[in-house]
Design a protein around this motif. Structure first.
Motif, mmCIF file in Angstrom:
data_model
loop_
_atom_site.group_PDB
_atom_site.id
_atom_site.type_symbol
_atom_site.label_atom_id
_atom_site.label_comp_id
_atom_site.label_asym_id
_atom_site.label_seq_id
_atom_site.Cartn_x
_atom_site.Cartn_y
_atom_site.Cartn_z
ATOM 1 N N GLU A 44 42.571 38.391 32.016
ATOM 2 C CA GLU A 44 43.470 37.666 34.031
ATOM 3 C C GLU A 44 42.290 37.650 34.876
ATOM 4 O O GLU A 44 41.895 37.849 35.930
ATOM 5 C CB GLU A 44 44.607 37.871 33.743
ATOM 6 C CG GLU A 44 45.501 36.557 33.557
ATOM 7 C CD GLU A 44 47.252 35.860 33.276
ATOM 8 O OE1 GLU A 44 46.768 36.750 34.104
ATOM 9 O OE2 GLU A 44 47.351 36.044 32.067
ATOM 10 N N ASP A 45 42.794 39.829 34.502
ATOM 11 C CA ASP A 45 41.779 41.119 35.116
ATOM 12 C C ASP A 45 40.743 40.153 35.831
ATOM 13 O O ASP A 45 39.993 39.951 36.672
ATOM 14 C CB ASP A 45 41.977 42.162 35.082
ATOM 15 C CG ASP A 45 43.017 42.565 35.180
ATOM 16 O OD1 ASP A 45 44.583 41.811 35.868
ATOM 17 O OD2 ASP A 45 43.986 43.552 34.681
ATOM 18 N N ALA A 46 39.673 40.026 34.783
ATOM 19 C CA ALA A 46 38.277 39.461 34.801
ATOM 20 C C ALA A 46 38.085 37.981 35.437
ATOM 21 O O ALA A 46 36.795 38.403 36.256
ATOM 22 C CB ALA A 46 37.719 39.572 33.467
ATOM 23 N N MET A 47 38.766 37.366 35.299
ATOM 24 C CA MET A 47 38.575 36.233 35.476
ATOM 25 C C MET A 47 39.295 36.280 37.463
ATOM 26 O O MET A 47 38.845 35.508 37.736
ATOM 27 C CB MET A 47 39.695 35.077 34.846
ATOM 28 C CG MET A 47 39.955 33.760 34.891
ATOM 29 S SD MET A 47 38.055 33.130 35.130
ATOM 30 C CE MET A 47 37.834 32.081 33.428
ATOM 31 N N SER A 48 39.691 37.518 37.474
ATOM 32 C CA SER A 48 40.120 37.299 38.339
ATOM 33 C C SER A 48 39.041 37.798 39.731
ATOM 34 O O SER A 48 38.895 37.040 41.090
ATOM 35 C CB SER A 48 41.253 38.103 38.703
ATOM 36 O OG SER A 48 42.452 37.621 38.228
#
Length: 157
Positions: free
Chosen positions: A44-48
């Motif tokens: 989720e962090d990388a996608m954000s």
């Protein structure tokens, strides 16, 4: 067709099945057999970060597609040109939440998102009602053709 599938998360994903689906889609859409595509599962962090950088939208999303050579579907007698179709990134934890909300398996959601991403790489979109109808009908047909069962309700808008 060269399909590279990687999982950069701790989430268990059936990478082999995702690769087989991508192969099935490119064959059904008459994409040149020497074309390359990359599918990566990220957290989720990388996608954000990608969502903010490329769409100027906060928070993670389920799938993003990055077309490269703007290849379009071919036909039985004239496949597309060869080249790099592009990259797809999928967030499996977002897929999991959407699968729970939709009442279907996470793997089915991942296959749906893969199909959705592949169609975006080929120039399909869903901004206008007519485009959405065409893309989502094709998405459902391709996914059902691969799995042999009804596709889950679209969670991607």
């Amino acid at each position: 067709m060269s399909v590279e599938v990687n999982n950069e998360t701790d989430y268990e994903v059936d990478l082999h099945d995702v690769q087989k689906l991508a192969d099935s889609i490119t064959e059904a859409m008459f994409i040149h057999p020497e074309t390359e595509v990359s599918i990566v599962f990220i957290d989720e962090d990388a996608m954000s970060e990608l969502h903010v950088e490329w769409m100027d939208l906060e928070g993670p999303t389920d799938v993003m597609s990055f077309p490269m050579d703007e290849l379009r579907p071919g036909s039985e007698t004239a496949p597309s040109e060869s080249g790099i179709l592009g990259d797809i990134v999928i967030c499996p934890t977002i897929a999991e939440a959407q699968a729970k909300a939709g009442g279907h398996a996470v793997h089915d959601e991942i296959l749906l998102l893969t199909t959705h991403g592949m169609l975006h790489l080929m120039g399909f979109d869903h901004e206008e009602p007519e485009e959405k109808a065409e893309m989502f009908t094709l998405q459902r047909r391709l996914l059902e053709g691969y799995t042999g069962r009804p596709a889950p309700k679209e969670t991607v808008e």
